[in-house]
Enzyme design. Structure first.
Site, PDB file in Angstrom:
ATOM      1  CG  HIS A  63      -0.271   0.098   2.525  1.00 35.06           C
ATOM      2  ND1 HIS A  63       0.529  -0.895   3.051  1.00 35.06           N
ATOM      3  CD2 HIS A  63      -0.270   1.095   3.463  1.00 35.06           C
ATOM      4  CE1 HIS A  63       0.981  -0.527   4.244  1.00 35.06           C
ATOM      5  NE2 HIS A  63       0.515   0.672   4.497  1.00 35.06           N
ATOM      6  CG  HIS A  65      -0.108   4.366   4.953  1.00 35.90           C
ATOM      7  ND1 HIS A  65      -0.876   3.525   5.728  1.00 35.90           N
ATOM      8  CD2 HIS A  65      -0.897   5.451   4.685  1.00 35.90           C
ATOM      9  CE1 HIS A  65      -2.070   4.064   5.924  1.00 35.90           C
ATOM     10  NE2 HIS A  65      -2.109   5.221   5.308  1.00 35.90           N
ATOM     11  CG  ASP A  67       5.197   2.852   7.205  1.00 45.35           C
ATOM     12  OD1 ASP A  67       4.272   3.326   6.529  1.00 45.35           O
ATOM     13  OD2 ASP A  67       5.010   2.019   8.113  1.00 45.35           O
TER      14      ASP A  67
END
Length: 301
Positions: A63, A65, A67
């Protein structure tokens, strides 16, 4: 020489620490190198781990995000900068196409390699080549997220005592394997099923059906364990697993080696997460991952 191992490039979650880089995992699978969730700093961790850009044949992003994806810009430019001679396939949620493009073209560089974009739109098989089948399953996170699963086809294990009794030896063994029958003797009589090896990658998610689909029967499973069990409500609110939940899943799915990772910075010592996975009933091999660990895929059953 065939090598099957996981190279851990980073184990932190949202915020890196002095000891832990953002996410990053390279799975070496014979001649393939699958880079999962390259977070910020992945290039430098690759250098520390002895991983080159030419080792990468696929990039799999769960995904978008930061990080899990901010390292994409540097890694992709490194692939071009080094002139990687083979195409590199990139799998990522199709809903994040705009973010992939922003990261791919974050700065000016000369394109000298081929990046094949393969956005993921739904559960199912992504690629079914001779070495393995790569599939994806939807997870439960505040943004669209997919986990990945690699399955090697089943093979046949030859049985020497039966071959000897049938008088089949030397080059004849190869003929039997290739042709399926030799002098009235069938391959099935001289061999037994050899299960293909399985690898699963489960990142940011609550418990959901996709977690179990990805974990089922894995020889090696990489699974987030962001929170301790006592912070289960917090984990659920942010769309994450606890260590105990990871242990329960691995036990229920017959996982042989569980690798816990993606630890919250609130826990300076991750060992209690391993203890909670054990307390939840997991009895297989367990690694509480550290940056730059090298973890072999367990030998065949």
């Amino acid at each position: 020489m065939s090598v099957r191992e996981l190279v851990v490039l980073g184990t932190a979650s949202q915020v890196p620490t002095r000891r832990r880089n953002h996410n990053g995992y390279l799975l070496r699978w014979d001649g393939e190198g699958l880079l999962f969730d390259p977070g910020e700093g992945t290039q430098r961790q690759m250098t520390h781990a002895g991983v080159s850009a030419t080792d990468i044949t696929r990039i799999c992003v769960s995904h978008f995000h930061g990080d899990h994806a901010l390292g994409l810009a540097g890694v992709i430019q490194r692939i071009h900068g080094d002139g990687v001679p083979h195409p590199v396939r990139a799998h990522y949620p199709a809903s994040g196409q705009v973010y992939f493009e922003r990261l791919r073209y974050a700065t000016v560089y000369r394109e000298r390699a081929v990046i094949e974009e393969r956005p993921v739109t739904a559960d199912g098989v992504l690629d079914a080549g001779p070495p393995f089948t790569l599939s994806a399953a939807r997870l439960s996170h505040p943004v669209e997220s997919f986990g990945y699963r690699l399955v090697e086809p089943d093979g046949r294990r030859m049985l020497p005592e039966r071959l000897a009794a049938a008088g089949i030896r030397g080059p004849e063994v190869r003929r039997l394997q290739e042709e399926g029958e030799l002098r009235g003797v069938r391959l099935a009589e001289m061999s037994e099923r050899r299960p293909g090896q399985r690898f699963g990658f489960v990142m940011d998610t609550r418990l959901c059906p996709g977690v179990y689909t990805l974990a089922e029967g894995c020889d090696l499973l990489v699974m987030e364990a962001t929170f301790l069990d006592e912070d289960a409500a917090l984990a659920d609110s942010y769309g994450h697993l606890t260590a105990g939940q990871a242990g329960e899943v691995a036990a229920a799915c017959g996982v042989r080696h569980l690798v816990l990772t993606h630890f919250s910075q609130r826990y300076p010592d991750p060992e209690p997460l391993g203890a909670q996975a054990r307390a939840a009933g997991f009895t297989g091999e367990l690694t509480v991952a550290e940056d730059l660990d090298r973890i072999p895929v367990p030998g065949r059953r």
